[in-house]
Design a protein around this motif. Structure first.
Motif, mmCIF file in Angstrom:
data_model
loop_
_atom_site.group_PDB
_atom_site.id
_atom_site.type_symbol
_atom_site.label_atom_id
_atom_site.label_comp_id
_atom_site.label_asym_id
_atom_site.label_seq_id
_atom_site.Cartn_x
_atom_site.Cartn_y
_atom_site.Cartn_z
ATOM 1 N N LEU A 105 -9.056 3.948 1.988
ATOM 2 C CA LEU A 105 -10.215 3.836 3.325
ATOM 3 C C LEU A 105 -10.727 2.330 3.260
ATOM 4 C CD1 LEU A 105 -11.497 7.324 2.479
ATOM 5 C CD2 LEU A 105 -10.436 6.687 4.571
ATOM 6 N N ALA A 106 -10.549 1.934 1.983
ATOM 7 C CA ALA A 106 -11.305 0.442 2.109
ATOM 8 C C ALA A 106 -10.299 -0.430 2.893
ATOM 9 C CB ALA A 106 -11.526 0.184 0.570
ATOM 10 N N CYS A 107 -8.899 -0.356 2.547
ATOM 11 C CA CYS A 107 -7.910 -1.300 3.310
ATOM 12 C C CYS A 107 -8.410 -0.776 4.980
ATOM 13 C CB CYS A 107 -6.928 -0.830 2.936
ATOM 14 S SG CYS A 107 -6.341 -1.340 1.563
ATOM 15 N N ALA A 108 -8.415 0.362 5.244
ATOM 16 C CA ALA A 108 -8.583 0.901 6.576
ATOM 17 C C ALA A 108 -9.950 0.274 7.100
ATOM 18 C CB ALA A 108 -8.722 2.303 6.868
ATOM 19 N N ARG A 109 -10.902 0.078 6.322
ATOM 20 C CA ARG A 109 -12.186 -0.125 6.875
ATOM 21 C C ARG A 109 -12.146 -1.764 7.209
ATOM 22 N NH1 ARG A 109 -16.878 2.782 6.902
ATOM 23 N NH2 ARG A 109 -18.615 1.527 7.455
ATOM 24 N N ILE A 110 -11.467 -2.499 6.430
ATOM 25 C CA ILE A 110 -11.436 -3.986 6.675
ATOM 26 C C ILE A 110 -10.197 -4.423 7.647
ATOM 27 C CG2 ILE A 110 -12.756 -4.548 4.787
ATOM 28 C CD1 ILE A 110 -10.303 -5.366 3.120
ATOM 29 N N GLY A 111 -9.254 -3.526 7.935
ATOM 30 C CA GLY A 111 -8.062 -3.804 8.747
ATOM 31 C C GLY A 111 -7.028 -4.313 8.143
ATOM 32 N N ALA A 112 -7.015 -4.069 6.737
ATOM 33 C CA ALA A 112 -5.645 -4.457 5.832
ATOM 34 C C ALA A 112 -4.946 -3.335 5.767
ATOM 35 C CB ALA A 112 -6.374 -5.055 4.631
ATOM 36 N N PRO A 113 -3.462 -3.328 6.374
ATOM 37 C CA PRO A 113 -2.779 -2.086 6.189
ATOM 38 C C PRO A 113 -2.513 -1.849 4.673
ATOM 39 C CG PRO A 113 -1.731 -3.849 7.419
ATOM 40 C CD PRO A 113 -2.991 -4.525 7.076
ATOM 41 N N HIS A 114 -2.504 -0.611 4.165
ATOM 42 C CA HIS A 114 -1.914 -0.086 2.887
ATOM 43 C C HIS A 114 -0.591 0.132 2.717
ATOM 44 C CE1 HIS A 114 -2.869 3.959 3.937
ATOM 45 N NE2 HIS A 114 -4.123 3.607 4.339
ATOM 46 N N SER A 115 -0.092 -0.280 1.551
ATOM 47 C CA SER A 115 1.394 0.328 1.409
ATOM 48 C C SER A 115 1.310 0.929 -0.107
ATOM 49 C CB SER A 115 2.196 -0.862 1.436
ATOM 50 O OG SER A 115 3.593 -0.464 0.715
ATOM 51 N N ILE A 116 1.190 2.435 0.095
ATOM 52 C CA ILE A 116 0.982 3.068 -1.131
ATOM 53 C C ILE A 116 2.513 3.376 -1.789
ATOM 54 C CG2 ILE A 116 -0.225 5.204 -2.140
ATOM 55 C CD1 ILE A 116 -2.058 5.358 0.075
ATOM 56 N N ILE A 117 2.489 3.218 -3.202
ATOM 57 C CA ILE A 117 3.819 3.547 -3.683
ATOM 58 C C ILE A 117 3.421 4.873 -4.737
ATOM 59 C CG2 ILE A 117 5.541 2.631 -5.133
ATOM 60 C CD1 ILE A 117 5.046 -0.332 -4.198
ATOM 61 N N PHE A 118 4.179 5.655 -4.580
ATOM 62 C CA PHE A 118 4.007 6.933 -5.232
ATOM 63 C C PHE A 118 3.985 6.568 -6.683
ATOM 64 C CE2 PHE A 118 6.703 10.482 -7.418
ATOM 65 C CZ PHE A 118 5.765 11.317 -7.600
ATOM 66 N N GLY A 119 3.232 7.125 -7.431
ATOM 67 C CA GLY A 119 2.920 6.751 -8.891
ATOM 68 C C GLY A 119 4.275 7.139 -9.791
ATOM 69 N N GLY A 120 5.302 7.877 -9.228
ATOM 70 C CA GLY A 120 6.257 8.117 -10.121
ATOM 71 C C GLY A 120 7.669 7.182 -10.066
ATOM 72 N N PHE A 121 7.285 6.469 -9.024
ATOM 73 C CA PHE A 121 8.374 5.248 -8.949
ATOM 74 C C PHE A 121 8.387 4.199 -10.087
ATOM 75 C CE2 PHE A 121 8.586 6.109 -4.205
ATOM 76 C CZ PHE A 121 9.831 6.585 -4.222
#
Ligand code: WT7
Length: 651
Positions: free
Chosen positions: A157-173
């Protein structure tokens, strides 16, 4: 389509479950006529429908046009300026709901946190300011590789708030998988944790990041949450503790005025080639669609305690843990760990203690619970549940019935939601107050969704005939492309059946207009609800020095739905052994992650090929699932290969 028709005939299911009167009486939509009316409207006048729907969101500047469709490129709510995090949090506070619980979190060891909407907004503001202090600007892609803790939701949500796109990598990778994704996104910052709890052990997240970053030249900062207090290496200047950097920041952070088409996130998913695809989702359309679909499909009400068991690292978590539910102001329950820690009653114990009202999980989990027996859930008071959901793969009717009786006490509707990383939100699903359910069936399209079952040429198939599931019109949460590869976007999704979005799922529509999903038609297989591209696993195997060639196919698996079988031809001078088998399995784990570990590995001199040199996966699949090859082998170059494969030992 012969394969589809075989699936079809074994799936005749005639049981019907109309919505329970008690549920229907309080539901947002409670009659089939109302669904029909709204769906009709949304298809006949999609722009009018979405214009009206979008009115209940906060736009800093109104959009001037609902849709600009220049196939295969869509823009939704053109010219509108908004902020998704603002719509998730500040909007709730402005409505006077700031003191309501936004997140209820439970760690695997039993620790817990609750945050109100106001507290969550403040924590998001602090994290956003911390990211800014590290130089993160609008448009910079931030990689998140975290356990299922509130800080993961806070960081996204912090990324969304400042317009920085997130790329979330699943913790099992694994480290290699992280490096591939970080490099593709050219991320300069990674947010992670020292570790995360899983089945009583620590998943060494920071260690994996350290390993990955060795081959990621763009990374300048690593923000590290202290979670497990496990020992970690530290690179000063690059690494920053969350509690030192974030906790001292001011809470106020004005939301970035994002364009409706600004990138909100990318999320990597498997395709038919070895390279994962960075699926792009943008701001306005995704915001509206996830909130709207969550409201109606989960029938969300302010008092709900809503629990989706997915990891935020998958799209299910993006859309239906964070963005959809928060915009509806519910209490989102989040759990860090494994379903069987300390025992198989953990989930039901959580439902009982937290009075969970809506529970959304995957068929593979349901099958695992079923196997542990009915006595376990029977020990718990689950009377708080009012609605159940399923996602990730077709749910087999047996698992559906078990879920319905043993978990739902025969009183809760089940929403079997069909969708994809690419669709951004659920596309085919019952609406729990009005849809008559059939076990194993995802039922009807959501509002604004124009799906059809067609043949290769795009011609609609008659009722009860298998075909390709396609989407005929753009929808607000649709993917906008593959990051860095628009050509691949066009080819993968828009050329197979001309003019339509190609889902790569087989499907049939029954005489009542219900959609029955029948699995993938491409070289992507579904293990425990996770898409794994067989090509990706093949390329991991071939990267091992002993391997000359590899072919990987999917085989049926009782719990996981499907599992991987690998056929491996070794380089000259290499000999097959159990040690090598283990080394190859570990290699796949290292390259991709444990979710991609093949169930069986068979060694052979060569792989069966057509005269033109194509590996005949159909034969391998048959061999791996039945131990025999009865299918057509006339195009096979060398039949001896099959004989030798059959003799080779099974994993
Ligand atoms: C593929 C998408 C959508 C979030 C999780 C998976 C299969 C998903 C269902 C369902 C039958 C389903 C399809 C789809 N799938 N939900 N309810 N019934 N099949 O997202 O990793 O992008 O995978 O999962 O094959 O194409 P994903």
């Amino acid at each position: 389509m012969t394969e589809s028709q075989t699936i079809q005939s074994s799936m005749v299911e005639t049981r019907k479950f109309p919505p329970p009167a008690r549920f229907a009486s309080q539901a947002h939509i409670n009659s089939p006529a109302e669904y029909q009316r709204m769906h009709r409207l949304s298809i006949d006048d999609p722009e009018g429908y979405w214009r009206e729907t979008a009115k209940s969101f906060v736009w800093f500047e109104p959009f001037t046009r609902v849709l600009k469709w220049d196939p295969p490129h869509a823009q939704w709510f053109v010219g509108g300026k908004t902020n998704v995090a603002y719509n998730c949090l500040d909007v709730q506070i402005d409505r006077g709901h700031g003191e309501r619980t936004a997140i209820t979190w439970e760690g695997e060891p039993g620790d817990g946190v609750t945050l109100t909407y106001r507290q969550l907004r403040d924590r998001v503001g602090q994290c956003a300011n911390a990211l800014k202090s590290l130089g993160v600007k609008k448009g910079d892609i931030v990689t998140l590789y975290m356990p299922m803790v509130p800080e993961l939701m806070i960081a996204m949500l912090a990324c969304a708030r400042i317009g920085a796109p997130h790329s979330i990598i699943f913790g099992g990778f694994s480290a290699t998988a992280i490096a591939d994704r970080v490099n593709d996104a050219k991320s300069r910052i990674i947010v992670t944790a020292d570790g995360g709890w899983r089945r009583g052990s620590v998943v060494p997240l920071k260690q994996n990041v350290d390993e990955a970053v060795k081959s990621c030249p763009t990374v300048q900062h690593v923000l590290v949450l202290k979670r497990c207090e496990n020992e970690i290496a530290w690179t000063s200047g690059r690494d920053h503790w969350w509690h030192e950097l974030v906790d001292s920041q001011p809470a106020a952070c004005p939301p970035e005025r994002c364009d409706s088409e600004d990138l909100l996130f990318i999320l990597y998913t498997s395709g038919t080639t070895g390279k994962p695809k960075g699926i792009m989702h943008t701001t306005g359309g995704y915001m509206v669609y996830t909130a709207h679909s969550a409201k109606y499909i989960f029938d969300l009400k302010p008092d709900d305690v809503y629990w989706c068991t997915a990891d935020i690292g998958w799209v299910t978590g993006h859309s239906y843990i964070t963005y959809g539910p928060l915009q509806n102001g519910v209490n989102v329950f989040m759990y860090e760990g494994a379903p069987n820690h300390p025992d198989w009653g953990r989930f039901w114990d959580i439902v009982q203690r937290h009075r969970v009202t809506i529970f959304y999980t995957a068929p593979t989990a349901i099958r695992s619970f079923m196997r542990q027996g009915d006595a376990i859930p029977a020990k718990y008071d689950m009377s708080s549940l009012r609605l159940l959901g399923s996602v990730g793969e077709p749910i087999n009717p047996e698992a559906w019935m078990w879920y319905h009786t043993r978990i739902g006490g025969e009183r809760c509707p089940i929403v079997d939601t069909w969708w994809q990383t690419e669709t951004g939100g659920a596309m085919i699903s019952p609406l729990p107050g009005c849809t008559t359910l059939k076990p194993g069936c995802a039922t009807k399209p959501f509002f604004g969704v124009d799906v059809a079952v067609v043949d290769q040429s795009g011609k609609e198939q008659p009722a009860n005939t298998g075909g390709f599931l396609v989407i005929r019109k753009p929808w607000p949460a649709m993917l906008r492309g593959i990051y860095g590869d628009m050509e691949r976007y066009r080819n993968q999704y828009w050329t197979q059946v001309p003019g339509f979005y190609f889902t790569a799922d087989a499907c049939r529509r029954d005489e009542d207009g219900n959609f029955w999903l029948m699995g993938r038609v491409d070289d992507v297989i579904n293990i425990s609800g996770h898409r794994i591209g067989t090509a990706e696993v093949e390329s991991a195997l071939v990267s091992h020095p002993a391997v000359a060639e590899a072919a990987v196919v999917g085989v049926p698996h009782e719990i996981k739905g499907q599992a991987l079988a690998a056929f491996v031809a070794l380089k000259r001078g290499q000999t097959a052994s159990d040690d090598l088998k283990k080394a190859l399995l570990d290699h796949v784990t290292k390259e991709i992650g444990a979710i991609a570990r093949p169930e069986q590995i068979r060694f052979s001199e060569a792989l069966p090929k057509t005269r033109s040199g194509k590996i005949m996966r159909r034969l391998l699949k048959e061999l791996a699932s039945t131990g025999e090859v009865k299918g057509d082998t006339t195009t096979l170059e060398d039949f001896g290969v099959i004989a030798s494969l059959r003799e080779s030992d099974e994993g």
